[in-house]
Design a protein around this motif. Structure first.
Motif, PDB file in Angstrom:
ATOM      1  N   ASP A 157       0.832  -1.211   0.000  1.00  0.00           N
ATOM      2  CA  ASP A 157       0.000   0.000   0.000  1.00  0.00           C
ATOM      3  C   ASP A 157       0.861   1.254   0.000  1.00  0.00           C
ATOM      4  O   ASP A 157       0.468   2.295   0.461  1.00  0.00           O
ATOM      5  CB  ASP A 157      -0.957  -0.017   1.198  1.00  0.00           C
ATOM      6  CG  ASP A 157      -0.182  -0.128   2.488  1.00  0.00           C
ATOM      7  OD1 ASP A 157       1.065  -0.295   2.413  1.00  0.00           O
ATOM      8  OD2 ASP A 157      -0.806  -0.049   3.564  1.00  0.00           O
ATOM      9  N   ARG A 158       2.069   1.139  -0.506  1.00  0.00           N
ATOM     10  CA  ARG A 158       2.976   2.295  -0.441  1.00  0.00           C
ATOM     11  C   ARG A 158       2.697   3.343  -1.502  1.00  0.00           C
ATOM     12  O   ARG A 158       3.123   4.480  -1.371  1.00  0.00           O
ATOM     13  CB  ARG A 158       4.438   1.845  -0.500  1.00  0.00           C
ATOM     14  CG  ARG A 158       4.853   1.283  -1.824  1.00  0.00           C
ATOM     15  CD  ARG A 158       6.329   1.011  -1.936  1.00  0.00           C
ATOM     16  NE  ARG A 158       6.615   0.299  -3.155  1.00  0.00           N
ATOM     17  CZ  ARG A 158       6.747   0.880  -4.340  1.00  0.00           C
ATOM     18  NH1 ARG A 158       6.598   2.182  -4.471  1.00  0.00           N
ATOM     19  NH2 ARG A 158       7.000   0.157  -5.414  1.00  0.00           N
ATOM     20  N   VAL A 159       1.980   2.983  -2.615  1.00  0.00           N
ATOM     21  CA  VAL A 159       1.716   3.999  -3.655  1.00  0.00           C
ATOM     22  C   VAL A 159       0.288   4.525  -3.526  1.00  0.00           C
ATOM     23  O   VAL A 159      -0.625   3.779  -3.192  1.00  0.00           O
ATOM     24  CB  VAL A 159       1.928   3.440  -5.085  1.00  0.00           C
ATOM     25  CG1 VAL A 159       3.362   3.041  -5.290  1.00  0.00           C
ATOM     26  CG2 VAL A 159       1.009   2.286  -5.373  1.00  0.00           C
ATOM     27  N   PRO A 160       0.116   5.809  -3.765  1.00  0.00           N
ATOM     28  CA  PRO A 160      -1.232   6.369  -3.712  1.00  0.00           C
ATOM     29  C   PRO A 160      -2.043   5.906  -4.924  1.00  0.00           C
ATOM     30  O   PRO A 160      -1.498   5.714  -6.010  1.00  0.00           O
ATOM     31  CB  PRO A 160      -1.002   7.872  -3.741  1.00  0.00           C
ATOM     32  CG  PRO A 160       0.329   8.053  -4.343  1.00  0.00           C
ATOM     33  CD  PRO A 160       1.129   6.842  -4.031  1.00  0.00           C
ATOM     34  N   VAL A 161      -3.333   5.742  -4.724  1.00  0.00           N
ATOM     35  CA  VAL A 161      -4.219   5.274  -5.796  1.00  0.00           C
ATOM     36  C   VAL A 161      -5.338   6.291  -5.989  1.00  0.00           C
ATOM     37  O   VAL A 161      -5.933   6.754  -5.021  1.00  0.00           O
ATOM     38  CB  VAL A 161      -4.807   3.891  -5.451  1.00  0.00           C
ATOM     39  CG1 VAL A 161      -5.768   3.434  -6.543  1.00  0.00           C
ATOM     40  CG2 VAL A 161      -3.689   2.864  -5.277  1.00  0.00           C
ATOM     41  N   LEU A 162      -5.562   6.624  -7.285  1.00  0.00           N
ATOM     42  CA  LEU A 162      -6.666   7.526  -7.616  1.00  0.00           C
ATOM     43  C   LEU A 162      -7.761   6.685  -8.263  1.00  0.00           C
ATOM     44  O   LEU A 162      -7.515   5.949  -9.225  1.00  0.00           O
ATOM     45  CB  LEU A 162      -6.171   8.597  -8.597  1.00  0.00           C
ATOM     46  CG  LEU A 162      -7.214   9.454  -9.300  1.00  0.00           C
ATOM     47  CD1 LEU A 162      -8.001  10.298  -8.317  1.00  0.00           C
ATOM     48  CD2 LEU A 162      -6.544  10.365 -10.338  1.00  0.00           C
ATOM     49  N   LEU A 163      -8.964   6.760  -7.690  1.00  0.00           N
ATOM     50  CA  LEU A 163     -10.089   6.017  -8.258  1.00  0.00           C
ATOM     51  C   LEU A 163     -10.937   6.986  -9.083  1.00  0.00           C
ATOM     52  O   LEU A 163     -11.360   8.029  -8.575  1.00  0.00           O
ATOM     53  CB  LEU A 163     -10.926   5.417  -7.122  1.00  0.00           C
ATOM     54  CG  LEU A 163     -12.165   4.636  -7.549  1.00  0.00           C
ATOM     55  CD1 LEU A 163     -11.797   3.391  -8.346  1.00  0.00           C
ATOM     56  CD2 LEU A 163     -13.000   4.240  -6.324  1.00  0.00           C
ATOM     57  N   LEU A 164     -11.135   6.618 -10.372  1.00  0.00           N
ATOM     58  CA  LEU A 164     -11.907   7.498 -11.259  1.00  0.00           C
ATOM     59  C   LEU A 164     -13.134   6.768 -11.789  1.00  0.00           C
ATOM     60  O   LEU A 164     -13.036   5.643 -12.278  1.00  0.00           O
ATOM     61  CB  LEU A 164     -11.045   7.938 -12.439  1.00  0.00           C
ATOM     62  CG  LEU A 164      -9.933   8.947 -12.141  1.00  0.00           C
ATOM     63  CD1 LEU A 164      -9.107   9.192 -13.404  1.00  0.00           C
ATOM     64  CD2 LEU A 164     -10.504  10.265 -11.631  1.00  0.00           C
ATOM     65  N   GLY A 165     -14.281   7.425 -11.638  1.00  0.00           N
ATOM     66  CA  GLY A 165     -15.497   6.914 -12.277  1.00  0.00           C
ATOM     67  C   GLY A 165     -15.738   7.745 -13.541  1.00  0.00           C
ATOM     68  O   GLY A 165     -16.077   8.924 -13.446  1.00  0.00           O
ATOM     69  N   ASN A 166     -15.523   7.138 -14.710  1.00  0.00           N
ATOM     70  CA  ASN A 166     -15.572   7.902 -15.976  1.00  0.00           C
ATOM     71  C   ASN A 166     -16.974   7.880 -16.585  1.00  0.00           C
ATOM     72  O   ASN A 166     -17.851   7.127 -16.173  1.00  0.00           O
ATOM     73  CB  ASN A 166     -14.528   7.317 -16.928  1.00  0.00           C
ATOM     74  CG  ASN A 166     -14.293   8.195 -18.133  1.00  0.00           C
ATOM     75  OD1 ASN A 166     -14.436   9.423 -18.040  1.00  0.00           O
ATOM     76  ND2 ASN A 166     -13.975   7.601 -19.283  1.00  0.00           N
ATOM     77  N   LYS A 167     -17.124   8.721 -17.602  1.00  0.00           N
ATOM     78  CA  LYS A 167     -18.366   8.866 -18.394  1.00  0.00           C
ATOM     79  C   LYS A 167     -19.474   9.513 -17.583  1.00  0.00           C
ATOM     80  O   LYS A 167     -20.636   9.136 -17.647  1.00  0.00           O
ATOM     81  CB  LYS A 167     -18.817   7.505 -18.964  1.00  0.00           C
ATOM     82  CG  LYS A 167     -17.721   6.842 -19.804  1.00  0.00           C
ATOM     83  CD  LYS A 167     -18.202   5.648 -20.566  1.00  0.00           C
ATOM     84  CE  LYS A 167     -17.020   4.928 -21.229  1.00  0.00           C
ATOM     85  NZ  LYS A 167     -17.407   3.720 -21.937  1.00  0.00           N
TER      86      LYS A 167
END
Ligand SMILES: Nc1nc2c(ncn2[C@@H]2O[C@H](COP(=O)(O)OP(=O)(O)OP(=O)(O)O)[C@@H](O)[C@H]2O)c(=O)[nH]1
Ligand SMILES: [Ca+2]
Ligand SMILES: [Mg+2]
Length: 731
Positions: A649-659
Motif C-alpha cells: 500500500d505504499r503507492v497512492p491510488v486515484l479512483l476514477l469513475g468515468n463517463k
C-alpha cells in the motif's frame, strides 16, 4: 473514748444485813470508792481493834469458867448483871450463834459483836428489834460505865469510842473532838441528858449516813450512767467501726475491682504495645538488613561507577575520534550527495527530454499509422474485390483469410510475425477483433507498423519489416538508453518474446519509409525537433518526474481520458489498447514543474501479465471504472488487490469513475464509489473524458499528493542523514 474497763461496779453491801454473814462480807466486796475511804478504813481498823479487845474482855466475862466457849447458860447468868431480860439475852445468843450449834466460839462472839456494833452505823436500815437491842446494850454499858468506871478517863474514852463506832461517826466526822468534849461535858454536867444527846447523835449520824449512802447511790447511778454511756459509746463506736470496716471493705472491693479492671486494661495495652514493639523490632531488623544490603550495593555501585567513569572517559575519547572521522565522512558524503544530486537532475532532465521526443515521434508515427490504416482499408477493399473475383479458387481462400487476420491483429508484443510462428495466438486475435471496437494501437508508445499483408508485396530493400514487437518496461527505465543509443538499441524485451525482439527500433522505423507513407508522415523530419518545439512552449524544465500507471477494465475510457488530458480532445470510437502505451505531460504543481509519465495499459484480460509488471516501479496508480457499467466497478476490487499484491500500500491510488456525461445510463451511484474510496484510502473523482470534467483536477490532485509525499520523504531522509543542514537534494 474509754473502753469499758471491765470493773465490776458493785453496790456496797449494807453492813449487818443478815446476822449470819459476819464481818467477812465486808472484805469480800471491793468497794469502788476504796481510795476515797482509805482514811475512813484506817480509822475503822483502829476502832475494830479496840472493839476486838473489848469483845474479848466481854467474852472472858461471860466464860467465867474459861472453857473457851459460851453456852446459852453462861449468857443467862448475865441476867443478873445486865439490864436485859432472859428473852433479850436469848435473842442476843441466837444472833451471835451464826451456825446455830448452841455454842458461841470466841470468833463467833467477836464477829457477832463487831457486826452488832457496825450495824449500829446504819440504824435506818436496821429493824426495830435490833435497834432496841443495841440501845439496851448501850444502856448496859453506860450504866455499867457510870457505876464501874466512875471518873476513869480511860473508860470514858473507850465508851465514847464505842459510841462513835456504834454510830458510825468515823465515817461521817473528820474530827470528833468537839463531839467528844460535848459528850464528856454533858456526861459530867447533865448525865440525864446524855441519852438524849446520844439519840440525837444517832439520828444525826443516821441521817448523815443516809445522805452518804444517797450520795454513794447517786455516784453509783452516775457511774452506771457513765458506764452505760460508755457502753453506748462503745456500742456506737463498735457500730461505727463496723460500718467503717464494711465501708472500707466495700471500698476496697470496689477499688480492687477497679484496680483489676484497670490492670487488665493496662495489661492488654501492654500486650499490644509489646506486639507493636516486636513488629517494630522486626521492621527495624528488616530495615537494617536492607540498609546493610544497600550499603553493600553502594560499595559495589561505587566500584562500578568508577569503572564506568573510566569506560566513559575512554568512550568519550573514542567518540571524539569518531566524531572527527564522522565529520570527515560527512564532508565526503556531502560532496558525494551534491554530485549525486547533480547527476540525478541531469538524468531526470535527459529522461524528460527523451520522453518528450519519443512522444513527438510517437505522434508522428500515429499519424503515419492513421494514414497507413486508411491505406490499408483501401488496399483491403481492392483486395476484397480481388477476393471476390477469385472466390472460386479454394486453395487461396485459407491463405487469404490468415493474412487478413494478421493484419487486423496488429497487437505488438504478443503476436509474432504473420508467418504463423505463433499460430495459436491468432485465435486470441480473433477475439480481439470480434469486439465492436477496432484494436489498432501498438505498444510502447510506438505506433505499430503493421505489415500490409493486404498489399501482398514486400517493401523495398528485401522482406517487409516485421512489426515492432517491443514492450518498454517501466522497471528498466529505458529512456536514457534510448537517448544514448538513439533508436538502435532495443527499448526492452517482452518477457515472452525475447527471441524476437532484438531488432533496433531505429532500423525498423527507418524501414518504415519504404512503406511508402504519404508525405504527411513525420518521418521525413527529425522526430525530436517537433518535440523540442513543443517543449519550448513549456515555461521551464520539470523539477521531478512521476510514473503513473492507468488500469481498469477494457472500454472504461482510459485512453480517451489520457487523450483528453494530454491533448485536450476526445475521439469517439477509440481502438482498444493493445499491450501498453504511455504519454508524458508536464504540469505545474504549486510553482514547480512536475513531469507525469502516464502509462496506459490494455484493459483486456489477456494483457494482465504485462500490466502487472508495470506496477512495481509506479509512483502512483489510477484505477478507472465506467459509471455506466456496473461490471467495471465490480472489477475495481480486483484491480486494487493486484496493485497491492505488487506494491503493497505504499503507492497512492486515484479512483476514477468515468463517463459522467452519460448520466442517464449511470449504473454505479456516486456514493458507492465514495464508500469504496473511503474504505481503501483512495483519492476519488467522477469525471468525463468526453466533456473533460475533472480530468485535470483529478490528476493534479494525484500529482500534488505525490509531490508532497516526496517532499516529506526527502525531508526525512535529509534529517536522518544530515541533521545539521537541510538541503534540497534528489533523494
Ligand atoms: N460517453 C462517453 N464515452 C466515452 C468516454 N470515454 C471513452 N468513451 C468511449 O468508450 C469507448 C472506450 O474508450 P477507450 O478509451 O478506448 O477505452 P479504454 O479503457 O482505453 O479500453 P482498452 O484500451 O481496451 O482498455 C470508446 O468508444 C470511447 O469513445 C466518456 O467520457 N464519455
Ligand atoms: Ca456456836
Ligand atoms: Mg485504451
Amino acid at each position: 473514748m474509754a473502753a469499758p474497763d471491765g470493773r465490776v461496779v458493785c453496790r456496797p453491801q449494807r453492813l449487818g444485813q443478815g446476822s449470819g454473814r459476819g464481818p467477812k462480807g465486808r472484805g469480800a466486796c471491793l468497794h469502788p470508792l476504796d481510795s476515797l475511804e482509805q482514811k475512813e478504813t484506817q480509822e475503822q481498823t483502829s476502832g475494830q481493834l479496840d472493839m476486838l479487845r473489848k469483845a474479848q474482855e466481854f467474852f472472858q466475862t461471860c466464860d467465867a469458867e474459861g472453857k473457851g466457849f459460851i453456852a446459852r447458860k453462861d449468857m443467862q447468868r448475865l441476867h443478873k448483871e445486865l439490864p436485859l431480860s432472859l428473852e433479850d439475852l436469848e435473842d442476843v445468843f441466837d444472833a451471835l450463834d451464826a451456825d446455830g450449834n448452841g455454842y458461841l466460839t470466841p470468833e463467833e462472839f467477836t464477829t457477832g459483836f463487831s457486826h452488832f456494833f457496825f450495824s449500829q452505823n446504819n440504824p435506818s436500815q436496821e429493824d426495830a428489834g435490833e435497834q432496841v437491842a443495841q440501845r439496851h446494850e448501850e444502856k448496859v454499858y453506860q450504866s455499867r460505865g457510870n457505876e464501874d468506871l466512875g471518873d476513869m478517863g480511860e473508860d470514858e474514852e473507850a465508851q465514847f469510842q464505842m459510841l462513835m463506832d456504834r454510830l458510825g461517826a468515823q465515817k461521817v466526822l473528820e474530827d470528833e473532838s468537839d463531839v467528844k468534849q460535848l459528850w464528856l461535858q454533858l456526861k459530867k454536867d447533865e448525865p440525864h441528858l446524855l441519852s438524849n444527846f446520844e439519840d440525837f447523835l444517832t439520828r444525826i449520824f443516821s441521817q448523815l449516813q443516809e445522805a452518804h449512802e444517797e450520795k454513794n447511790e447517786l455516784e453509783y447511778a452516775l457511774k452506771r450512767k457513765i458506764a452505760a454511756y460508755d457502753e453506748e459509746i462503745q456500742h456506737l463506736y463498735e457500730e461505727m467501726e463496723q460500718q467503717i470496716k464494711s465501708e472500707k471493705e466495700q471500698f476496697l472491693l470496689k477499688d480492687t475491682e477497679r484496680f483489676q479492671a484497670r490492670s487488665q486494661e493496662l495489661e492488654q495495652k501492654l500486650l499490644c504495645k509489646e506486639q507493636e514493639l516486636e513488629q517494630l523490632t522486626q521492621k527495624q531488623k528488616r530495615l537494617e538488613g536492607q540498609c546493610t544490603a544497600l550499603h553493600h550495593d553502594k560499595h559495589e555501585t561505587k566500584a562500578e561507577n568508577t569503572k564506568l567513569k573510566l569506560t566513559n572517559q575512554e568512550l568519550a575519547r573514542e567518540l571524539e575520534r569518531t566524531s572527527w572521522e564522522l565529520q570527515d565522512a560527512q564532508q565526503q558524503l556531502e560532496s558525494l550527495q551534491q554530485e549525486a544530486c547533480k547527476l540525478h537532475q541531469e538524468k531526470e532532465m535527459e529522461v524528460y527530454r527523451v520522453t518528450e521526443s519519443l512522444q513527438r515521434e510517437k505522434a508522428g508515427l500515429l499519424k503515419q499509422l492513421d494514414f497507413l490504416r486508411e491505406r490499408n482499408k483501401h488496399l483491403r477493399d481492392e483486395r476484397d474485390i480481388c477476393f471476390q473475383k477469385n472466390k472460386a479458387a479454394k486453395a487461396n481462400t485459407a491463405a487469404s483469410r490468415a493474412s487478413w487476420k494478421k493484419r487486423s491483429g496488429s497487437v505488438i508484443g504478443k503476436y509474432v510475425d504473420g508467418r504463423g510462428i505463433l499460430r495459436s495466438q491468432s485465435e486470441e486475435e480473433e477475439e480481439v477483433f470480434s469486439i465492436p471496437r477496432r484494436s489498432s494501437l501498438g505498444l510502447s508508445g510506438y505506433p505499430l507498423t503493421e505489415e500490409e499483408p493486404g498489399t501482398g508485396e514486400p517493401g523495398p530493400g528485401g522482406p517487409y519489416p516485421r512489426p515492432l514487437r517491443r514492450i518498454i518496461s517501466i522497471e528498466e527505465d529505458p529512456l536514457p538508453q534510448l537517448l544514448d543509443g538513439g533508436f538502435e538499441q532495443p527499448l526492452s524485451k517482452c518477457p515472452e518474446e525475447e527471441e524476437v525482439s532484438d531488432q533496433g527500433v531505429q532500423g525498423q522505423i527507418q524501414e518504415a519509409p519504404p512503406l511508402k507513407l504519404t508525405p504527411t508522415s513525420p518521418r521525413g523530419q527529425p522526430v525530436g525537433k517537433e518535440a523540442v518545439c513543443k517543449e519550448e512552449s513549456s515555461p521551464s524544465a520539470p523539477d521531478r518526474l512521476f510514473k503513473i500507471v492507468f488500469v481498469g477494465n477494457s472500454a472504461v475510457g482510459k485512453t480517451s481520458f489520457l487523450r483528453r488530458f494530454c491533448e485536450d480532445r476526445f475521439s469517439p470510437g477509440m481502438a482498444a489498447t493493445v499491450g501498453i502505451d504511455y504519454r508524458v505531460k508536464t504540469v505545474n504543481v504549486d510553482d514547480s514543474q512536475v513531469a507525469l509519465q502516464l502509462w496506459d495499459t490494455a484493459g483486456q484480460e489477456r494483457y494482465r501479465c504485462i500490466t502487472q509488471q508495470f506496477f512495481r516501479k509506479a509512483d502512483g496508480v489510477i484505477v478507472m471504472y465506467d459509471l455506466t457499467d456496473k461490471q467495471s466497478f465490480l472489477s475495481v476490487r480486483r484491480w486494487l488487490s493486484s496493485v497491492e499484491e505488487a506494491v503493497g500500500d505504499r503507492v497512492p491510488v486515484l479512483l476514477l469513475g468515468n463517463k459522467l456525461d452519460n448520466e442517464k445510463e449511470r449504473e454505479v451511484p456516486r456514493g458507492l464509489g465514495e464508500q469504496l474510496a473511503k474504505d481503501n484510502n483512495l483519492i476519488f473523482y467522477e469525471c468525463s473524458a468526453y466533456s473533460g470534467h475533472n480530468t485535470k483536477e483529478s490528476l493534479l490532485h494525484l500529482a500534488r499528493f505525490l509531490k508532497e509525499q516526496e517532499d516529506t520523504v526527502r525531508e526525512d531522509t535529509i534529517q536522518v542523514g544530515h541533521p545539521a543542514k537541510k538541503k534540497s537534494c534528489c533523494g
